[in-house]
Design an enzyme around this catalytic site. Structure first.
Site, PDB file in Angstrom:
ATOM      1  CD  GLU A 345      -2.926   1.119   2.524  1.00  0.00           C
ATOM      2  OE1 GLU A 345      -3.897   2.171   2.515  1.00  0.00           O
ATOM      3  OE2 GLU A 345      -2.727   0.137   3.279  1.00  0.00           O
ATOM      4  CG  HIS A 370      -4.515  -1.560   0.324  1.00  0.00           C
ATOM      5  ND1 HIS A 370      -5.574  -0.799   0.041  1.00  0.00           N
ATOM      6  CD2 HIS A 370      -4.645  -1.723   1.753  1.00  0.00           C
ATOM      7  CE1 HIS A 370      -6.266  -0.225   1.301  1.00  0.00           C
ATOM      8  NE2 HIS A 370      -5.808  -0.741   2.322  1.00  0.00           N
TER       9      HIS A 370
END
Length: 497
Positions: A345, A370
């Protein structure tokens, strides 16, 4: 005459070449489209009609935006268009659409600031205002907790303010990170994350009161069900919850609170398929603390084996400890716990936060939260696909927290184009005033996916959330999804929107 005769074969040759290149062009386009996520979905006659309705709405917006790019809402900051898109017919259709499961969402970040504000009307709540911050605590008497000013009953503070509406409006700003000038205030990732994390700090005393903790989770399940979600896997740091005497519980007790709420909810709403817990404590700690986390996770697994889905570490990866620091401890626990790691992320390439992707994969993570940086790693992309590791994508979260300015540039566009195992989710939608998941579906479908992506993509994303969940009976939940999907399609075709 001879010149004309010689020239005619040349014209015919050029015409053939033109025909060949047009065929090749079309062949390449179709070949690429067949690689897209959802291309394996087979339409019924009703699906085709529904798809025509949906694509007409989508293409109208895209065609207008292509002609007038300055008018394209989804290229702007989410705060500018979040309310406007809710009024569109396509958004309303997506709200009604069966969307499977939510697999990446954090405990107290799902419901709106208006909902949180209502909690401040509960009895026995005290408040303490400190500079530009506020603290909350439920108690029968004035809390014996340090505060720079003084604690006062919330009712007294509210009704002595002189203007309840203004007081509530002031209080509400602590329950959201939405502001009028986000690009000026949230100028970088750290600035956005600072405001984001402060939300959880400010609301901790409010949410961790046991009755509120249980009420919030019950109402979260209710909100998801109303958005046509069937099942949830919730991430939680499992803070100790407290009662009116100030007695605090353990993380195990908090997990048991969750289990109790799920059991009750399924009695009240038997058409819901339940929820599981992913224990996800903060990553900004030392190795000893992670070992303590693992002990807690194992204890929860021992007492509630069917309720604990697995383990994760959460927090801003750029500032938190890299996963590699915990490899020995995590490797040792791998045989007892399933992992669902946040990883990648970040916008950085070759950094420790970026390389968390490698650690997640070698530790056998079932899904990656993510995976924003995965697009930069062709080998890891291939590994994810071959190992069947789902990518939990949270488009709006990534935009609000400053990983991507224009969501058309989100890497999930490439993931979808390559038929990677994408699972769409919403992270903490309440903090930025999004619906529990419909905003993420709408923004991904209209603003990120190919112009050619249609109802097949929407259905596949919903199905993926079931395929890659830890729900034990996949055949049962997928069968029920198909029933609900057919009803949705029939209703859409009948109403014609």
């Amino acid at each position: 005459m001879w010149i004309v005769i010689c020239f005619m074969p040349f014209i015919f040759f050029v015409a053939l070449q033109g025909l060949d290149i047009e065929n090749e062009r079309e062949l390449l386009l179709q070949k690429e489209l067949k690689m897209m996520l959802g291309s394996d979905i087979i339409f019924s006659d009703s699906d085709i009609k529904a798809n025509d309705i949906i694509m007409d709405l989508k293409l109208r917006e895209l065609d207008n935006a292509f002609k007038y790019p300055q008018m394209f809402n989804l290229s702007k900051h989410f705060f500018e268009y979040k309310d406007e898109v809710k009024r569109t017919p396509l958004f309303k259709i997506i709200q009604k659409m069966p969307k499977g499961a939510v697999l990446h969402a954090h405990d107290t970040g799902l419901l709106s600031p208006d909902y949180v504000l209502e909690l401040t009307y509960l009895d026995d709540l005290f408040v303490c205002f400190v500079d530009d911050d506020v603290k909350f605590w439920f108690s029968l008497e004035t809390p014996n907790i340090p505060c720079a000013t003084k604690w006062q009953p919330m009712k007294e503070a509210r009704y002595s303010s002189g203007n309840v509406d203004e007081f509530d409006a002031y209080l509400r700003k602590y329950f959201t990170i939405v502001i009028n000038n986000p690009n000026e205030v949230y100028t970088n990732v750290n600035a956005a994350w600072s405001a984001f994390q402060q939300y959880f700090v400010t609301t901790s005393g409010l949410f961790s009161y046991k009755p509120v903790w249980e009420k919030y989770f019950y109402d979260t399940l209710k909100a998801l069900r109303e958005e046509n979600i069937m099942y949830l896997e919730i991430r939680s740091v499992l803070p100790p919850v407290y009662d009116l005497e100030g007695i605090k519980s353990t993380s195990l007790d908090t997990a048991e609170c969750y289990k109790k709420v799920v059991d009750q909810f399924m009695v009240d709403y038997p058409d819901f398929f339940g929820a599981k817990l992913i224990y996800a404590p903060p990553r900004m700690v030392d190795v000893k603390t992670v070992k303590d986390y693992i002990k807690i996770a194992k204890e929860i697994k021992r007492k509630m084996p069917d309720f604990l889905a697995g383990f994760d570490l959460v927090g801003q990866e750029d500032l938190g400890m890299p996963t590699k620091e915990f490899l020995p401890a995590l490797l040792e626990a791998k045989t007892e716990l399933d992992y669902f790691f946040h990883a990648g992320e970040t916008n950085w390439y070759g950094s420790s936060s970026d390389e968390n992707l490698v650690d997640a994969i070698v530790l056998g993570t079932k899904r990656i939260g993510h995976a924003f940086a995965l697009i930069k790693h062709p080998l890891l992309l291939q590994e994810v696909k071959e190992r069947g590791i789902a990518i939990e994508v949270n488009v709006i979260s990534n935009a609000v927290l400053k990983l991507v300015e224009d969501i058309r540039n989100h890497p999930v566009a490439a993931f979808l184009a390559q038929d990677l195992p994408v699972v769409l989710s919403s992270d903490d939608p309440g903090v930025w005033e999004a619906d529990p998941i419909s905003h993420d579906y709408y923004v991904t479908f209209v603003g990120v996916a190919s112009r050619h992506a249609d109802l097949k993509l929407l259905k596949k994303l919903a199905l993926n959330s079931l395929y890659y969940s830890t729900y034990p009976n996949k055949d049962k939940i997928v069968h029920e999804f198909e029933i609900r999907w057919t009803k949705f399609i029939d209703s859409l075709v009948k109403d014609k929107w």
